[in-house]
Design a protein around this motif. Structure first.
Motif, PDB file in Angstrom:
ATOM      1  N   GLY A 100       0.391  -3.661  -1.683  1.00  0.00           N
ATOM      2  CA  GLY A 100      -0.058  -3.669  -0.300  1.00  0.00           C
ATOM      3  C   GLY A 100       0.946  -4.311   0.648  1.00  0.00           C
ATOM      4  O   GLY A 100       2.149  -4.329   0.389  1.00  0.00           O
ATOM      5  N   SER A 101       0.420  -4.839   1.739  1.00  0.00           N
ATOM      6  CA  SER A 101       1.283  -5.351   2.802  1.00  0.00           C
ATOM      7  C   SER A 101       2.192  -6.480   2.318  1.00  0.00           C
ATOM      8  O   SER A 101       3.338  -6.582   2.741  1.00  0.00           O
ATOM      9  CB  SER A 101       0.426  -5.864   3.955  1.00  0.00           C
ATOM     10  OG  SER A 101      -0.439  -6.901   3.503  1.00  0.00           O
TER      11      SER A 101
ATOM     12  N   GLU B  87      -3.763   2.168   4.182  1.00  0.00           N
ATOM     13  CA  GLU B  87      -3.394   1.703   2.847  1.00  0.00           C
ATOM     14  C   GLU B  87      -3.158   2.887   1.906  1.00  0.00           C
ATOM     15  O   GLU B  87      -4.038   3.263   1.135  1.00  0.00           O
ATOM     16  CB  GLU B  87      -4.514   0.811   2.279  1.00  0.00           C
ATOM     17  CG  GLU B  87      -4.949  -0.341   3.165  1.00  0.00           C
ATOM     18  CD  GLU B  87      -3.972  -1.511   3.164  1.00  0.00           C
ATOM     19  OE1 GLU B  87      -3.026  -1.525   2.339  1.00  0.00           O
ATOM     20  OE2 GLU B  87      -4.142  -2.410   4.002  1.00  0.00           O
TER      21      GLU B  87
ATOM     22  N   VAL C  84      -3.364  -8.057  -0.812  1.00  0.00           N
ATOM     23  CA  VAL C  84      -3.840  -7.140   0.245  1.00  0.00           C
ATOM     24  C   VAL C  84      -4.880  -7.890   1.073  1.00  0.00           C
ATOM     25  O   VAL C  84      -6.062  -7.533   1.095  1.00  0.00           O
ATOM     26  CB  VAL C  84      -4.469  -5.862  -0.366  1.00  0.00           C
ATOM     27  CG1 VAL C  84      -4.616  -4.764   0.699  1.00  0.00           C
ATOM     28  CG2 VAL C  84      -3.646  -5.313  -1.523  1.00  0.00           C
TER      29      VAL C  84
END
Lengths: 257, 257, 257, 257
Positions: A100-101, B87, C84
């Motif tokens: 993810g980020s 996402e 996340v």
């Protein structure tokens, strides 16, 4: 809720009695046996076959990302393999959800930043002034510049150096590789010390050199890491670590009222 | 709960200040730039580099599995891309969770069956008698023989024919390809009609020819399909189908008290 | 692939301009404000409203399962919250994926075993002979009897004792609670020592007493644990443990060539 | 990467030989048998037991969210139940992954907006001026105001009306319920027509009235929807719709080169 009146369709693929079509090609007669995995990945995401150089760059990026030891993704895959041992796809997919980020987002952010710089230069701004302004802004806001710095690899991330060298050898280090390196020079100047360009920064530059859209970048990380997690899943089956990781977690995070 | 006293360890990978190690190799100096995705996947799962022929077989299998249009996985990925558009890894991983017993399990089951037949032959049983007994048992129990039959591809799955042809050209159709074809002859004889060997049956034979462990097979399906789902995710962003699929689902499954 | 000619439909729910229907009821006028979460869960899964006693039994089971500290699920949720952080549903859902055969399956298996014993008694077999045969078979095969034994709670799992006491107070300990206790007596006799009935064994009995189908049991574990994982997600945000768990995992599973 | 020197710990729970502790309480002697699911959920997320009114508000919100027919989540759960029928937790968790920004995020966004308005009033701004400015800004930017409008429920979302009525009866409609209704009046005034406050807007107000942190709101949606998806999973087992949904999706999204 908006209404989407356009009839949706897919160019991606379909199967018929005697053939399977993939983006206009005949899977059986045009692709199987002549096309490698990496070419197909590029074809399905960019809607065109890669050149040999684009394919080499993509392979280098995928190989770089595939395996980093016990990342959070790998730890999750191993705990899941212990909990649901019958379903490899559950173990692997759970690990992929963590792409993810925090651990993958910097690649896309760095790529977007490089495209933004390029756009501003094309609009007539001065390269040095743009780089100077960007680095100043990140410094002022105490934000991490995407693609820079690394907790383990100091003073340089050896993967980034290798990827840049490879891009040079392939004759495609003139645009985004040069940009990210220019950004790096400005970072070093303003911070008064060397900050490494990390693997995500180098991959951002190489993927842009191979003409991959920014929206595909995290997907490529997912594909690459999926291969790595198959390895972790198999190793967990034959040489289990899940219970030991679980016990270590409990010990590391004690209960306190 | 058993106690696992052995100290766990990993051979898979680790990162150090100046290098990244992957199963005993130096990622930067030995792998990046010289190794392709498919080789690395084989290396990480089999703990040895593939021969060129093994790599060709694996690429053919991965390319075959990558894309089949709107599979349940692809539909899930598209609905998820509509619901959590920020996402990509969530959209892709959700689709991969569906690579389970129903749509992927037949590859492993067919591979296990071929290994079982081989073992019985090595133990001195007669090949024809073994094949005859197996097909009879599946017929009697009205169970689908894994790797056989296809809803769309009749009379033959063109992907399976292509994969067998390729294995022949590569000089590795003598063991498991021959076994699965022998099984197919017995199926046709007992059923009194031609039943196709499908793509999962052919892939099972080719992966065994390339010396891949059965436990890795579903993971390979996951890796291959991950690439396909990146394509679906990107197409969904630029040409959305999620709302139309959702509306069709509601219409197809009406509420009834 | 079989063809399913029946027109599918759903009794579960649907929304219309002025009302929402749920299994034949009007959500707004019949359910909101008068129905508690636990009643709705029972209603949606059993297609009838629970009696007060059934609801009390279900609440007791859900409360028992909700929280057990740093389970594998909780560790996964915390690593995902670190990776996340923007998506609580990803952190919670990942943890829920681990509610599989190893850590939750024993509840269903124990329930199925109790139903099987009941059936055999109804078919005229002798209770003691059946219990004796079952325990012998598990002992002989060195398989764990589902619902029995616990790594931490010795000599007794205090949750099981409490649940049995509660069932007695509610006047519904005569069928499955008695059966599982009878099974426990036979276990103690054959093993020559006391083996605790654990929480999953007691929950199996109580859920059967409240007339819940076996197929719903794992779903109930998922719902209950979802509530627990919301707590872990929130605690991880304000008091992070993910990096420490990750570091502990790397230290616990060192790289070895 | 920052270094987190603080020793992490958990207040959430832990198990010991003779007891299980949950946030300072003894699970067996203080919680099982006396505490309902909804109370435990509140306790685990807010670190205090709810009052009766807070519990009633939370139950009403959870019951409202639990079931809406064939949502994207429900469609995903059904396709997954068809693909991996052995693993209910995979079907349910996959559906829960879709509880993201698009279909659940508006509840949190509406709650954050209400808190922001409240803060500005406390800082001395005029209520009407603040509401006027906010609605103008959303109109100008053509952004949907979170908690407002609904595709199906017109002119009013009956769930929202019911939840407001319930809050009034419980004597807790004076703060956030009044605020969201005031916002609704300003919306109607500026748009020159009635726009409904939808269920997510009403739930945002009720959860704030019951003193739930904004960070917990999406988690509550996940818990509630988990219960709904258990119902869909069970209905899919006994009355399958997955193949029909899949066929409808393929027909709705044809292949076009």
């Amino acid at each position: 809720m908006d209404t989407n009146n356009k009839q949706p369709y897919t160019r991606t693929g379909a199967s018929f009695t005697k053939e399977v079509k993939v983006r206009g090609r005949d899977l059986v007669n045009e692709l199987i046996g002549t096309t490698r995995f990496t070419q197909m990945l590029y074809f399905l995401t960019c809607d065109r076959m890669p050149t040999q150089v684009q394919c080499d760059l993509l392979d280098a990026c995928l190989v770089t990302l595939m395996e980093h030891g016990l990342t959070p993704s790998a730890v999750i895959t191993r705990l899941m393999a212990m909990s649901v041992p019958e379903e490899p796809q559950v173990a692997i997919s759970s690990g992929l959800l963590a792409i993810g980020s925090v651990y993958a987002g910097t690649t896309e952010q760095c790529a977007a930043l490089l495209l933004d710089i390029e756009q501003r230069i094309e609009n007539g701004e001065d390269l040095h002034a743009v780089l100077c302004e960007i680095v100043s802004a990140y410094r002022r806001d105490k934000r991490a510049l995407p693609g820079f710095g690394h907790g383990t690899h100091k003073p340089d991330d050896p993967r980034a150096l290798k990827l840049f060298e490879l891009a040079s050898q392939l004759g495609c280090a003139d645009r985004y590789v040069r940009l990210v390196q220019g950004l790096g020079d400005e970072v070093d100047r303003q911070y008064g010390r060397h900050v490494t360009i990390n693997a995500t920064g180098a991959i951002a530059a190489l993927l842009l050199e191979s003409d991959v859209p920014v929206a595909a970048i995290r997907g490529f990380s997912v594909v690459s890491r999926a291969a790595g997690l198959v390895g972790h899943y198999l190793e967990e089956l034959e040489n289990p670590s899940g219970k030991a990781i679980w016990a270590a977690a409990k010990q590391t995070v004690p209960y306190r009222e």
